[in-house]
Design an enzyme around this catalytic site. Structure first.
Site, short mmCIF file in Angstrom:
data_model
loop_
_atom_site.label_atom_id
_atom_site.label_comp_id
_atom_site.label_asym_id
_atom_site.label_seq_id
_atom_site.Cartn_x
_atom_site.Cartn_y
_atom_site.Cartn_z
CB THR A 378 -15.00 33.08 -63.13
OG1 THR A 378 -16.11 33.92 -62.92
CG2 THR A 378 -14.59 32.40 -61.84
CG ASN A 398 -20.16 38.62 -61.94
OD1 ASN A 398 -20.31 37.42 -62.15
ND2 ASN A 398 -21.17 39.46 -61.99
CG ASP A 420 -22.57 36.71 -58.77
OD1 ASP A 420 -23.04 36.70 -59.92
OD2 ASP A 420 -21.46 36.21 -58.50
N GLY A 471 -20.08 31.15 -64.64
CA GLY A 471 -21.30 31.69 -64.02
C GLY A 471 -22.11 30.59 -63.37
#
Ligand code: DON
Length: 581
Positions: A378, A398, A420, A471
């Site tokens: 990210t 991701n 996710d 994350g």
């Protein structure tokens, strides 16, 4: 005890005499970057340069954010993207705020159990690799929504530098090469990805090699020409849908045609007099940062000190309680009722504080709600312009390079954001998050995120712009940068560099970055019942990028002020830069 106290007092006096003015503690970090008119802090220096150029030419922070978003899709392919999704938090010069959600949506053909086999077991890799892992991408729609509503410059002008970099290529430096580290095998599996992101013969890039992305240049040029329709209604969607159908995916043209950006009210709270504005659901970020800050407000963290056992204990217990809420109560607001008002209520924080034993670690298992079954890449960038408009963007594929696939002909890397979601209640995802029904997969639904683009103001004026990848740890990384500035007096560079720690309810462990805690502190925490583990996987500790307004640290601001804009790019980022003018 007494003699230790006396000793530290005499050291303090000695220090005070030597310096005459009280000085903030200094850590081993480079100086923040200082500027008077604008500041852009991103994970890749070429993108930061492009953002500053936009500001210099009179574009506002939103214009710069759009140009940077497209530029990072070219120069930071591990995370920068137009095939993923993200969030933008904006604080305008008049103090108004807004939030844009351009995160991925589940394809219409998605089902709750699509990553499980006949026996209900998760099929390894299905939610992370290849086309079945891909959610419907949002950045092209999101950037255009932002630009057309709040920007001032034409799309062609903002996307131009990205097209040029993709077409002509750019020389890779060590930091760029590092961002490809360990991805060779993954990229080699997809011929279209390998043709772009590996050298002939499947070798990884080295320093000095040029990364040229002709297909991506053509895709970006058609977006510059026709706007988002080129992506969502034209050839690009056709190419992605075709590749998906051929390789086991479920993306349809309708998924692209009906993609819509959501403009939402950001989550707001106040911490020790500072107004925090951050991401609402479908992110958990803002809610959980506020919940943790509200709990911590009841502890004198500044007095207890950075990294002390008491500070760490309070932080860990606050994180433990808040992540239960994250993992069980939150989801896409169009699909589930999110108890945001309760979670950011100071009275709720007090209830939690009352349950925290000051001397003993809590037990995560004991917080398991009734009926509850059982990363990486990210990027975040922070921008502020001469008028004081501030923009925080976190966007992502991701995993690093997302699903590891590029639809042939497009040059666009696609995300693996479907991971996710709760693929199965109780089963940990890529980031070890154990989640519940609120985040179950459904057609058109957006998976719960941790991304936390955050803007803080004080007395009605912008104070800090902050966020990070990482994350599940995005929340605690962003939180810790805030605490480091507000409670521990660090300057913005020290605040993003300082070693971090993390707890996410399950697993019931305190993860610490190497050197975050002294052996003595670890012993004290173990004696309280905490299971402290060093986590050496450096990539998971995020890469924060921040701006502080009015001085490089709180003490400088309070002593009369320093540079107007102070940028700090996490030293964990090889290629990043804070650039101002
Ligand atoms: O939205 C989220 O919370 C995740 N998809 C973010 C992934 C991430 O930060 C990976 N980077 N280290």
């Amino acid at each position: 005890m007494r003699s230790t106290a006396m000793k530290s007092l005499s050291f303090a006096l000695l220090f005070a005499c030597a310096t005459s003015l009280p000085q903030p503690a200094r850590a081993a970090s480079p100086e923040p970057v200082k500027a008077e008119h604008g500041m852009v802090v991103t994970a890749q220096h070429l993108a930061s340069d492009i953002g500053v150029e936009v500001l210099k030419k009179g574009g506002n922070a939103v214009d710069a954010a759009v140009a940077v978003g497209y530029a990072l899709a070219v120069v930071y392919p591990t995370a920068g993207n137009i095939g993923g999704g993200g969030f933008m938090t904006i604080r305008f010069k008049d103090g108004k705020t807004t939030f844009l959600d351009f995160r991925e949506r589940a394809p219409l053909a998605a089902t709750k159990t699509m990553y499980q086999d006949d026996k209900g077991e998760l099929v390894k890799g299905l939610s992370t690799n290849g086309y079945l892992a891909v959610g419907v991408p949002g950045p092209v729609a999101g950037f255009e929504f932002a630009r057309s509503r709040y920007g001032t410059r034409p799309l062609k002008e903002l996307i131009g530098p990205a097209i040029k970099l993709a077409r002509e290529g750019f020389a890779l430096e060590q930091g760029d090469v590092d961002s490809f580290d360990g991805r060779t095998e993954r990229l080699a599996k997809d011929p279209a990805a390998a043709a772009i992101f590996l050298k002939p013969g499947g070798k990884p890039f080295a320093v000095g090699d040029r990364l040229v992305q002709a297909d991506l240049a053509a895709s970006l040029a058609s977006i510059a020409e026709k706007g988002p329709d080129a992506f969502y209604k034209g050839a690009i969607a056709d190419q992605i849908v075709k590749a998906s159908a051929e390789k086991g995916g479920i993306l349809s043209k309708r998924d692209f045609e009906q993609y819509a950006v959501r403009e939402l009210e950001p989550v707001k709270c106040n911490y020790r007099g500072y107004d925090i504005v951050s991401s609402p659901p479908p992110s958990s970020g803002g809610v959980i940062i506020c919940e943790i800050l509200n709990i911590l407000e009841g502890y004198p963290l500044s007095y207890l000190g950075y990294g002390s056992a008491e500070t760490v204990h309070a932080m860990v217990e606050a994180m433990r309680h808040a992540y239960v809420d994250r993992n069980t109560a939150l989801g896409d607001p169009d699909f589930v009722e999110n108890p945001v008002a309760k979670l950011v209520d100071k009275a709720y924080a007090k209830e939690i504080r009352d349950k925290i034993d000051p001397f003993k670690a809590g037990l995560s298992e004991a917080l398991m709600p009734e009926g509850f079954g059982e990363s990486k890449e990210t990027t975040h960038y922070s921008i502020i312009d001469d008028e004081g408009n501030a923009v925080a963007v976190t966007y992502t594929l991701n995993g690093s390079f997302g699903a590891g696939v590029v639809a042939p002909g497009t040059g666009i890397l696609l995300n693996n954001e479907m991971d996710d979601f709760t693929a199965k209640p109780g089963a940990p995802n890529l980031y070890g998050l154990v989640q519940g029904e609120a985040n179950a997969i459904a057609p058109g639904k957006t998976p719960l995120s941790s991304m936390s683009p955050t803007i803080i103001s004080r007395d009605g004026k912008p104070f800090m712009v902050i966020g990070s990848p990482g994350g599940a740890r995005i929340i605690t990384i962003t939180l810790e940068a805030i605490l480091n500035v507000i409670d521990h007096g660090m300057n913005i560079q020290e605040a993003v560099d300082a070693p971090r720690l993390h707890h996410q309810w399950l697993p019931d462990k305190v993860f610490m970055e190497p050197y975050a805690l002294s052996p003595d502190t670890r012993k004290l925490l173990s004696a309280m019942g905490h299971d402290v583990q060093i986590d050496e996987s450096w990539t998971i500790w995020g890469q924060a990028t921040g701006i502080l307004v009015g001085g490089e640290s709180l003490s400088e601001i309070e002593a009369g002020g320093g540079a107007r804009y102070n940028g700090g790019v996490d030293s964990r980022i090889g290629a990043g830069a804070a650039r101002g003018y």
